[in-house]
Design a protein around this motif. Structure first.
Motif, PDB file in Angstrom:
ATOM      1  N   CYS A 133      30.960  59.029   9.841  1.00 50.32           N
ATOM      2  CA  CYS A 133      30.642  59.295   8.444  1.00 50.32           C
ATOM      3  C   CYS A 133      30.481  58.009   7.646  1.00 50.32           C
ATOM      4  CB  CYS A 133      31.681  60.206   7.801  1.00 50.32           C
ATOM      5  SG  CYS A 133      33.360  59.547   7.753  1.00 50.32           S
ATOM      6  N   GLY A 134      30.784  56.864   8.255  1.00 53.08           N
ATOM      7  CA  GLY A 134      30.606  55.601   7.559  1.00 53.08           C
ATOM      8  C   GLY A 134      30.533  54.429   8.520  1.00 53.08           C
ATOM      9  N   ARG A 135      29.672  53.478   8.193  1.00 55.87           N
ATOM     10  CA  ARG A 135      29.596  52.238   8.985  1.00 55.87           C
ATOM     11  C   ARG A 135      29.263  51.084   8.053  1.00 55.87           C
ATOM     12  NH1 ARG A 135      26.921  52.398  14.643  1.00 55.87           N
ATOM     13  NH2 ARG A 135      29.099  52.958  15.047  1.00 55.87           N
ATOM     14  N   GLU A 136      30.117  50.072   8.076  1.00 57.65           N
ATOM     15  CA  GLU A 136      29.865  48.824   7.368  1.00 57.65           C
ATOM     16  C   GLU A 136      29.694  47.734   8.423  1.00 57.65           C
ATOM     17  OE1 GLU A 136      33.098  48.158   4.742  1.00 57.65           O
ATOM     18  OE2 GLU A 136      32.801  50.028   3.620  1.00 57.65           O
ATOM     19  N   ILE A 137      28.616  46.971   8.329  1.00 61.81           N
ATOM     20  CA  ILE A 137      28.255  45.989   9.345  1.00 61.81           C
ATOM     21  C   ILE A 137      28.289  44.598   8.721  1.00 61.81           C
ATOM     22  CG2 ILE A 137      26.502  45.291  11.017  1.00 61.81           C
ATOM     23  CD1 ILE A 137      25.386  48.309  10.362  1.00 61.81           C
ATOM     24  N   TYR A 138      29.154  43.740   9.229  1.00 58.85           N
ATOM     25  CA  TYR A 138      29.317  42.395   8.682  1.00 58.85           C
ATOM     26  C   TYR A 138      28.906  41.374   9.745  1.00 58.85           C
ATOM     27  CZ  TYR A 138      32.109  44.875   5.209  1.00 58.85           C
ATOM     28  OH  TYR A 138      32.530  45.749   4.232  1.00 58.85           O
ATOM     29  N   LEU A 139      27.745  40.751   9.549  1.00 58.47           N
ATOM     30  CA  LEU A 139      27.252  39.777  10.515  1.00 58.47           C
ATOM     31  C   LEU A 139      28.007  38.455  10.402  1.00 58.47           C
ATOM     32  CD1 LEU A 139      23.365  40.257  10.260  1.00 58.47           C
ATOM     33  CD2 LEU A 139      24.907  41.139  12.025  1.00 58.47           C
ATOM     34  N   ASP A 140      28.128  37.759  11.543  1.00 50.94           N
ATOM     35  CA  ASP A 140      28.684  36.414  11.527  1.00 50.94           C
ATOM     36  C   ASP A 140      27.626  35.396  11.093  1.00 50.94           C
ATOM     37  OD1 ASP A 140      31.149  37.301  12.333  1.00 50.94           O
ATOM     38  OD2 ASP A 140      30.806  36.918  14.460  1.00 50.94           O
ATOM     39  N   GLN A 141      26.349  35.741  11.284  1.00 53.91           N
ATOM     40  CA  GLN A 141      25.270  34.825  10.906  1.00 53.91           C
ATOM     41  C   GLN A 141      24.919  34.951   9.431  1.00 53.91           C
ATOM     42  OE1 GLN A 141      24.919  37.197  13.573  1.00 53.91           O
ATOM     43  NE2 GLN A 141      23.262  36.460  14.877  1.00 53.91           N
ATOM     44  N   THR A 142      24.506  33.832   8.849  1.00 51.72           N
ATOM     45  CA  THR A 142      23.914  33.865   7.513  1.00 51.72           C
ATOM     46  C   THR A 142      22.397  33.713   7.591  1.00 51.72           C
ATOM     47  OG1 THR A 142      24.265  31.480   7.280  1.00 51.72           O
ATOM     48  CG2 THR A 142      25.966  32.937   6.378  1.00 51.72           C
ATOM     49  N   LEU A 143      21.909  33.062   8.629  1.00 55.18           N
ATOM     50  CA  LEU A 143      20.473  32.877   8.837  1.00 55.18           C
ATOM     51  C   LEU A 143      20.014  33.810   9.951  1.00 55.18           C
ATOM     52  CD1 LEU A 143      17.801  31.386   8.302  1.00 55.18           C
ATOM     53  CD2 LEU A 143      18.538  29.665   9.986  1.00 55.18           C
ATOM     54  N   ILE A 144      19.134  34.746   9.632  1.00 54.56           N
ATOM     55  CA  ILE A 144      18.607  35.692  10.612  1.00 54.56           C
ATOM     56  C   ILE A 144      17.278  35.156  11.143  1.00 54.56           C
ATOM     57  CG2 ILE A 144      17.924  38.076  11.039  1.00 54.56           C
ATOM     58  CD1 ILE A 144      20.869  37.694  10.234  1.00 54.56           C
ATOM     59  N   ARG A 145      17.248  34.809  12.407  1.00 56.99           N
ATOM     60  CA  ARG A 145      16.045  34.237  13.005  1.00 56.99           C
ATOM     61  C   ARG A 145      15.108  35.303  13.575  1.00 56.99           C
ATOM     62  NH1 ARG A 145      16.511  28.763  13.445  1.00 56.99           N
ATOM     63  NH2 ARG A 145      18.595  27.868  13.195  1.00 56.99           N
ATOM     64  N   ALA A 146      15.551  36.533  13.634  1.00 58.53           N
ATOM     65  CA  ALA A 146      14.721  37.609  14.162  1.00 58.53           C
ATOM     66  C   ALA A 146      13.521  37.849  13.247  1.00 58.53           C
ATOM     67  CB  ALA A 146      15.529  38.892  14.283  1.00 58.53           C
ATOM     68  N   THR A 147      12.416  38.285  13.835  1.00 54.65           N
ATOM     69  CA  THR A 147      11.194  38.513  13.050  1.00 54.65           C
ATOM     70  C   THR A 147      11.290  39.790  12.220  1.00 54.65           C
ATOM     71  OG1 THR A 147      10.211  39.637  14.972  1.00 54.65           O
ATOM     72  CG2 THR A 147       9.724  37.292  14.676  1.00 54.65           C
ATOM     73  N   ASN A 148      12.228  40.677  12.573  1.00 52.82           N
ATOM     74  CA  ASN A 148      12.418  41.895  11.802  1.00 52.82           C
ATOM     75  C   ASN A 148      13.832  42.416  12.047  1.00 52.82           C
ATOM     76  OD1 ASN A 148      12.419  44.017  14.075  1.00 52.82           O
ATOM     77  ND2 ASN A 148      10.464  42.954  14.423  1.00 52.82           N
ATOM     78  N   MET A 149      14.214  43.417  11.257  1.00 51.44           N
ATOM     79  CA  MET A 149      15.550  44.043  11.385  1.00 51.44           C
ATOM     80  C   MET A 149      15.379  45.526  11.655  1.00 51.44           C
ATOM     81  SD  MET A 149      18.159  41.833  10.874  1.00 51.44           S
ATOM     82  CE  MET A 149      19.508  42.630   9.994  1.00 51.44           C
ATOM     83  N   SER A 150      14.527  45.863  12.597  1.00 54.76           N
ATOM     84  CA  SER A 150      14.240  47.271  12.894  1.00 54.76           C
ATOM     85  C   SER A 150      15.273  47.898  13.835  1.00 54.76           C
ATOM     86  CB  SER A 150      12.840  47.395  13.521  1.00 54.76           C
ATOM     87  OG  SER A 150      12.771  46.681  14.747  1.00 54.76           O
ATOM     88  N   THR A 151      16.216  47.101  14.304  1.00 54.74           N
ATOM     89  CA  THR A 151      17.198  47.584  15.269  1.00 54.74           C
ATOM     90  C   THR A 151      18.330  48.329  14.585  1.00 54.74           C
ATOM     91  OG1 THR A 151      16.672  45.696  16.681  1.00 54.74           O
ATOM     92  CG2 THR A 151      18.717  46.837  17.131  1.00 54.74           C
ATOM     93  N   LEU A 152      18.852  49.333  15.263  1.00 57.39           N
ATOM     94  CA  LEU A 152      20.019  50.074  14.782  1.00 57.39           C
ATOM     95  C   LEU A 152      21.290  49.454  15.364  1.00 57.39           C
ATOM     96  CD1 LEU A 152      18.548  53.653  15.161  1.00 57.39           C
ATOM     97  CD2 LEU A 152      19.054  52.486  13.014  1.00 57.39           C
ATOM     98  N   PHE A 153      22.273  49.230  14.509  1.00 59.90           N
ATOM     99  CA  PHE A 153      23.498  48.533  14.912  1.00 59.90           C
ATOM    100  C   PHE A 153      24.612  49.531  15.245  1.00 59.90           C
ATOM    101  CE2 PHE A 153      21.057  45.395  12.798  1.00 59.90           C
ATOM    102  CZ  PHE A 153      21.442  44.163  13.320  1.00 59.90           C
TER     103      PHE A 153
END
Length: 199
Positions: free
Chosen positions: A179-199
């Motif tokens: 019922c809830g998901r909070e996602i906290y990345l360790d990176q500040t710079l995202i080098r991926a060309t897109n963020m279409s992926t589900l975490f």
């Protein structure tokens, strides 16, 4: 006299109720119950990861409640004095801020073949570990999870995300659902060309 004894008794009862309230969650579970809940949640999260890696997006979507929240804030490099501003807040800019309908739209787009970023489809590997139960509140259980998400696309494009999740699971008709998901990345710079992926 008698009134003071009654008052003292009421005070002790009030303290007892406060202690009971504090321990009505995780602390109220026996060791056996904690072990069983830990195992159940870990197996649920492993199965969820396998669904995403197997592109079983409809089955994955069914794991979510109708009132779910899926949120990933943006992380920034800040000084120690501004550490409370490291992540954007709810209502500010974010990578994801989805409800069930928005997640369903993402899944439909990935399945349609109309999304250039997912046709040909990505190959992913979701790894979850360090699963810790942090709270039990009635039918809902909150867990802290470490994750690594590896993605390869086409022949040479590779991306990796590392971070932690705060997942809230709710028992619905004896089964666990997200019922809830909070996602906290360790990176500040995202080098991926897109963020279409589900975490």
């Amino acid at each position: 006299g008698e009134p003071s004894i009654l008052s003292e008794g009421e005070g002790l009862m009030s303290q007892a109720r406060a202690v009971e309230a504090e321990t009505s969650g995780l602390d109220a579970l026996s060791l056996q119950q904690r072990m069983e809940l830990q195992y159940e949640i870990e197996q649920f999260l492993y199965a969820e990861a396998a669904m995403l890696d197997g592109r079983e997006y409809r089955a994955w979507l069914d794991l979510w409640t109708e009132d779910c929240s899926y949120w990933m804030p943006i992380r920034r490099t800040v000084t120690l004095s501004d550490i409370d501003r490291e992540f954007t807040k709810r209502g500010d800019m974010s990578f994801y801020d989805d409800d069930k309908q928005a997640l369903a739209m993402r899944v439909a787009k990935m399945e349609s073949g109309s999304s250039w970023s997912e046709d040909p489809p990505s190959r992913t590997r979701h790894i979850v570990d360090n699963v810790r139960i942090t709270a039990v509140n009635g039918a809902e259980t909150t867990v802290d999870v470490a994750f690594i998400l590896y993605r390869s696309r086409l022949n040479t494009e590779e991306s990796m995300w590392v971070g932690r999740r705060v997942d809230t699971l709710r028992r619905v008709d004896a089964a666990l659902k997200l019922c809830g998901r909070e996602i906290y990345l360790d990176q500040t710079l995202i080098r991926a060309t897109n963020m279409s992926t589900l975490f």
